[in-house]
Enzyme design. Sequence first.
Site, PDB file in Angstrom:
ATOM      1  N   THR A 243       5.151   0.053  -1.244  1.00  0.00           N
ATOM      2  CA  THR A 243       4.931   0.080  -2.687  1.00  0.00           C
ATOM      3  C   THR A 243       6.251   0.352  -3.399  1.00  0.00           C
ATOM      4  O   THR A 243       6.604  -0.347  -4.354  1.00  0.00           O
ATOM      5  CB  THR A 243       3.861   1.135  -3.053  1.00  0.00           C
ATOM      6  OG1 THR A 243       2.582   0.653  -2.597  1.00  0.00           O
ATOM      7  CG2 THR A 243       3.782   1.360  -4.565  1.00  0.00           C
TER       8      THR A 243
ATOM      9  N   ASN B  83      -3.466  -9.290   1.921  1.00  0.00           N
ATOM     10  CA  ASN B  83      -4.022  -8.085   2.533  1.00  0.00           C
ATOM     11  C   ASN B  83      -5.543  -8.070   2.603  1.00  0.00           C
ATOM     12  O   ASN B  83      -6.119  -7.427   3.464  1.00  0.00           O
ATOM     13  CB  ASN B  83      -3.532  -6.832   1.796  1.00  0.00           C
ATOM     14  CG  ASN B  83      -3.740  -6.898   0.298  1.00  0.00           C
ATOM     15  OD1 ASN B  83      -3.486  -7.933  -0.327  1.00  0.00           O
ATOM     16  ND2 ASN B  83      -4.209  -5.819  -0.288  1.00  0.00           N
TER      17      ASN B  83
ATOM     18  N   GLN C 176       1.484  -7.141   5.510  1.00  0.00           N
ATOM     19  CA  GLN C 176       0.425  -7.515   6.458  1.00  0.00           C
ATOM     20  C   GLN C 176       0.932  -8.495   7.510  1.00  0.00           C
ATOM     21  O   GLN C 176       0.343  -8.623   8.581  1.00  0.00           O
ATOM     22  CB  GLN C 176      -0.758  -8.139   5.700  1.00  0.00           C
ATOM     23  CG  GLN C 176      -1.425  -7.204   4.704  1.00  0.00           C
ATOM     24  CD  GLN C 176      -2.206  -6.072   5.353  1.00  0.00           C
ATOM     25  OE1 GLN C 176      -2.615  -6.146   6.511  1.00  0.00           O
ATOM     26  NE2 GLN C 176      -2.401  -4.987   4.612  1.00  0.00           N
TER      27      GLN C 176
ATOM     28  N   HIS D 253       3.249   2.013   8.284  1.00  0.00           N
ATOM     29  CA  HIS D 253       1.924   2.527   8.646  1.00  0.00           C
ATOM     30  C   HIS D 253       0.887   1.439   8.888  1.00  0.00           C
ATOM     31  O   HIS D 253      -0.236   1.738   9.298  1.00  0.00           O
ATOM     32  CB  HIS D 253       1.434   3.569   7.634  1.00  0.00           C
ATOM     33  CG  HIS D 253       0.851   3.022   6.371  1.00  0.00           C
ATOM     34  ND1 HIS D 253      -0.504   2.854   6.181  1.00  0.00           N
ATOM     35  CD2 HIS D 253       1.434   2.597   5.240  1.00  0.00           C
ATOM     36  CE1 HIS D 253      -0.714   2.365   4.963  1.00  0.00           C
ATOM     37  NE2 HIS D 253       0.450   2.205   4.376  1.00  0.00           N
TER      38      HIS D 253
ATOM     39  N   THR E 250      17.660  12.380   0.273  1.00  0.00           N
ATOM     40  CA  THR E 250      18.020  12.734   1.649  1.00  0.00           C
ATOM     41  C   THR E 250      17.301  11.803   2.629  1.00  0.00           C
ATOM     42  O   THR E 250      16.092  11.615   2.539  1.00  0.00           O
ATOM     43  CB  THR E 250      17.620  14.199   1.940  1.00  0.00           C
ATOM     44  OG1 THR E 250      18.343  15.041   1.046  1.00  0.00           O
ATOM     45  CG2 THR E 250      17.945  14.583   3.369  1.00  0.00           C
TER      46      THR E 250
ATOM     47  N   CYS F 266      -6.594   0.417  -1.455  1.00  0.00           N
ATOM     48  CA  CYS F 266      -5.984   0.909  -2.688  1.00  0.00           C
ATOM     49  C   CYS F 266      -6.914   0.803  -3.873  1.00  0.00           C
ATOM     50  O   CYS F 266      -6.847   1.591  -4.796  1.00  0.00           O
ATOM     51  CB  CYS F 266      -4.718   0.129  -2.986  1.00  0.00           C
ATOM     52  SG  CYS F 266      -3.540   0.254  -1.649  1.00  0.00           S
TER      53      CYS F 266
END
Lengths: 383, 383
Positions: free
Chosen positions: B71, B151, B179, B199, B235, B322
């Site tokens: 995203t 997706n 995807q 993920h 970081t 989502c």
Amino acid sequence: MKVYLDNAATTPVRKEVVEAMQPFFSEKFGNASSLHSFGVEARNELEKAREKTASILKVKPSEIIFTSGATEADNFSLKGTALVARKEGKKHLITTAIEHHAVLHSMQWLETQGFDVTYLPVDEFGLVDVEQVSEAIRKDTFLVSVMAANNEIGTIEPFEEIAKICSERNVLFHTDAVQAIGKIPMDLKDIDLLSLSAHKIYGPKGSGVLVVKENVQIEPLIHGGGHEFGKRSGTENVASAVGLAKALELAEKERESEAKRQTALRDKLIDGVLQIPNTRLNGHPTKRLFNNANFSFSFIEGESLILRLNEKGIAASTGSACSSPNLKPSHVLLALGLKPSEAHGSLRLSLGRNNTEEEIDYVLEVLPLVVESLRKISPFAGQ
Amino acid sequence: MKVYLDNAATTPVRKEVVEAMQPFFSEKFGNASSLHSFGVEARNELEKAREKTASILKVKPSEIIFTSGATEADNFSLKGTALVARKEGKKHLITTAIEHHAVLHSMQWLETQGFDVTYLPVDEFGLVDVEQVSEAIRKDTFLVSVMAANNEIGTIEPFEEIAKICSERNVLFHTDAVQAIGKIPMDLKDIDLLSLSAHKIYGPKGSGVLVVKENVQIEPLIHGGGHEFGKRSGTENVASAVGLAKALELAEKERESEAKRQTALRDKLIDGVLQIPNTRLNGHPTKRLFNNANFSFSFIEGESLILRLNEKGIAASTGSACSSPNLKPSHVLLALGLKPSEAHGSLRLSLGRNNTEEEIDYVLEVLPLVVESLRKISPFAGQ
């Protein structure tokens, strides 16, 4: 001996936090936005982490927005409120010369987008003048951003007083509390927006929060599926949120005892290091974080110092970690009035919960010798 | 029996990935921008992860920008190039009606900032017409964004052909490959910008990449310390980057064997489900991801279906994860020409590496009964 004295740059994830995060990688792995039981399980744990975080900070759960870190939180805070302010004809922000680059570079970007920014100076100790903040507020000012404590010199700013003034003047107040959280008590009553990071308090990297009080109008920085109350999209990182909440809980629990313990170590360190000739302490003598010590050694380059200390097993920094690779003199030290040569010769030693008195003794044994040997070969010494 | 068939929403982190990430929490915890040995160790591992990722995608390491997920990568890609384009007097973007919300909502935001966006329609199978892309390109078009595979319905778009046209017409091409990565072979030759997420391929949440080819001018979305070649500050999340690289490596290694295995399972699933009366397959019959099956069942609400299946231990979704909580009909299915009532009755079953034939048999046993029972109580049935 390995002595890690760069806890202001990052900290190891503590055992309890790793354990708390572990189930969310391979077992409770659901997408927190899914309707089935895997999703509901993840959602419940995410909301528990949000509630825990909110309860520690004494804000509402709906005011906790999980982000990928404090840099994102700072960007989101400034840019997100700026987009709203522009619609209302407001275009002025106030900040200080010693903010973290996440704030300063966001401000500079906003200037390229038509916003006006006032960068307030600080005194020789790094303190912002509350009166100056008040005087800088204009009719079109929508936000003041002043860090709670500085990342390089550890100076604690009068952020609560500034927050109060902003509240009275109807201007939003944001604070980057990355270094302050878990180290000083923080009253968020008058603070509208607050950024924090997990990895400075023994939590995971890539995990932060922006507190957005419910009165604040803000546009998302990251658009998408409408996660985090429509304020920050992207599949929720449950492991990170759980880790942050756990780290924050433990940091608050141990804050007073660690404050006492680390203050003693820090003061021993400062007293010892100041025995080295031509050495000064940067930052405020008393209004400073309990884990920060920052020195300037005349005639020496900070980078050489870091590398020599590293050879002796001591991990330290000059300036902040973020600006290390570019070797520019610290903008914070320059703002205190140091000359570029002095700013180059700075050393930040930042303590953490794992440091011992034995380690401090070792540093006090090694550092004077390193400084002496570097001064011997310095082209600046004796000039 | 617990059957997880929502692998398009998220996947469990695989054992090898958790193991690869583990050292970076508490041992090799340094800030990758620090100059001392803790920092150097972290930096080396980060750069190894970058090189591995680059080598799999056949791009240069300096073209890999680690982000907090796809995203963010989508937002960065579109907004970052838009800011540069505006300076050159260009203000037109082209995308499709069936993109992920990370793209669509970024596009809508750009429209509020003075940009023009063309949303191309798709055919009944969800395919974008390459000719239409070509015709939509204007003199002031700077970027085309078309997802590699959808997706929700799994349709594989002709992204390489579109990329070639964009390259010839001197327009940037971005693809959301969330995807597609690890499922189809991808040639990035003509692709300027590509978003991917860890993920969805058994890596950690909160970890993504934006590939930014060296010819691309882009402004940061997140300003700060100048990490990731000055393109993305914050970081560095070394554990996440290492996890992503490992997940990608394993996904590519097993891609062909899993393609074969999952295609067989998916086809068995599709054949079986289509035996249920008044059922249609959404998406393309052959140009579809090997793990995707998406159906519409007349007279039924998708949400009820998900909840009933959940009671039977089957995790599935309607639309994408989502958009689950808001219960709007899928914008993807509406774009295929389905009526809102049909779009509401959709079911996405997305397979993964852990699914077995036994599980598919179980679904084929349970699903017809669930559909039948829901239709019995449906106010729409028989109308």
